[in-house]
Design an enzyme around this catalytic site. Structure first.
Site, mmCIF file in Angstrom:
data_model
loop_
_atom_site.group_PDB
_atom_site.id
_atom_site.type_symbol
_atom_site.label_atom_id
_atom_site.label_comp_id
_atom_site.label_asym_id
_atom_site.label_seq_id
_atom_site.Cartn_x
_atom_site.Cartn_y
_atom_site.Cartn_z
ATOM 1 C CB SER A 27 -19.435 -0.693 19.037
ATOM 2 O OG SER A 27 -19.446 -0.014 17.797
ATOM 3 C CG ASN A 28 -15.999 3.171 17.501
ATOM 4 O OD1 ASN A 28 -16.679 3.984 16.892
ATOM 5 N ND2 ASN A 28 -15.330 2.216 16.886
ATOM 6 N NE ARG A 29 -18.522 8.029 24.069
ATOM 7 C CZ ARG A 29 -19.594 7.873 24.848
ATOM 8 N NH1 ARG A 29 -20.792 8.005 24.343
ATOM 9 N NH2 ARG A 29 -19.438 7.603 26.129
#
Ligand code: CTP
Length: 216
Positions: A27-29
């Site tokens: 995923s990402n932030r």
């Protein structure tokens, strides 16, 4: 009465998550904050907002219909199910890649090895912007840039086929922070929004969308 009253607007927000196995993912932030604030600002102006959201810690904004998804492919299917719409606003930080294979059982450390094969996810913004039927009259994308913000965003607008790009300068703490600096790129040129609170960026964009839809 607002030009947005009763207009259906689909907004994507948050990060997608791409499963490796039942317990691990990529995923990402992205926090989802900017997308949720935009959904809220549009709903406040009377729009019928469908918020297609990756997992976040945020409560659903008032008068917004949220559709929860996890992966990019789920997000694309959920967006398609909401079309036709008057506008599509792609704020989500969609994971660019997903694991080539998702294991149905937790992969053993030793069996998995150290290599993860990835395949590219569908580009939801590009897909919607290039639909022959059901293309919303206004399609807006976001771009996260650390340098040459407006030049790169102009190119991205053409590459994706969307009407507008909101280019975020993410050289600071835009991802997860409370503030954002942005440039709105349209066919007519660009407008710079200096660093301000994300809620103010949401209001500016909602105002521009309201003006545009009043003419459509
Ligand atoms: N987007 C999307 N589907 C994807 C990837 C991105 O809908 N699979 C949308 C995002 O919601 C956003 C815009 O496209 O509106 C961002 O485009 P992207 O090419 O991912 O730009 P950046 O994140 O700025 O990254 P890069 O410059 O590395 O391409």
């Amino acid at each position: 009465m607002s030009a947005l009253t009763g207009r259906k607007i689909v907004v994507t927000a948050g990060a997608t998550i791409e499963a490796i196995d039942p317990v691990r993912f990529l995923s990402n932030r992205s926090s989802g904050k900017q997308g949720y604030l935009i959904a809220e600002a549009l709903a406040h102006r009377g729009a019928d907002v469908r918020l297609v959201s990756g997992p976040t810690c945020l409560p659903c904004p008032l008068d917004v219909t949220r559709i929860d998804i996890e992966s990019a492919r789920d997000m694309l299917a959920a967006v398609e199910a909401e079309l036709p719409a008057d506008a599509f606003i792609a704020v989500a930080a969609v994971a660019d890649w997903r694991p080539a294979e998702t294991h149905t059982r937790k992969a053993e450390k030793s069996a998995q090895g150290t290599m993860l094969q990835l395949v590219e996810n569908p580009d939801i913004l590009k897909y919607v912007a290039n639909l022959a039927h059901n293309r919303p009259p206004l399609v807006v994308g976001f771009a996260a840039e650390t340098h040459d913000v407006s030049e790169r965003a102009h190119k991205k607008r053409l590459r994706k086929g969307c009407d507008w790009i909101v280019a975020n300068d993410v050289s600071g703490d835009a991802m997860g922070g409370e503030e954002n600096a942005a440039v709105l790129i349209t066919n007519d040129g660009e407008e710079t929004w200096p660093r301000t609170r994300k809620v103010a960026i949401a209001a500016l964009l909602a105002d521009r969308i309201e003006t545009a839809l009043a003419k459509m």
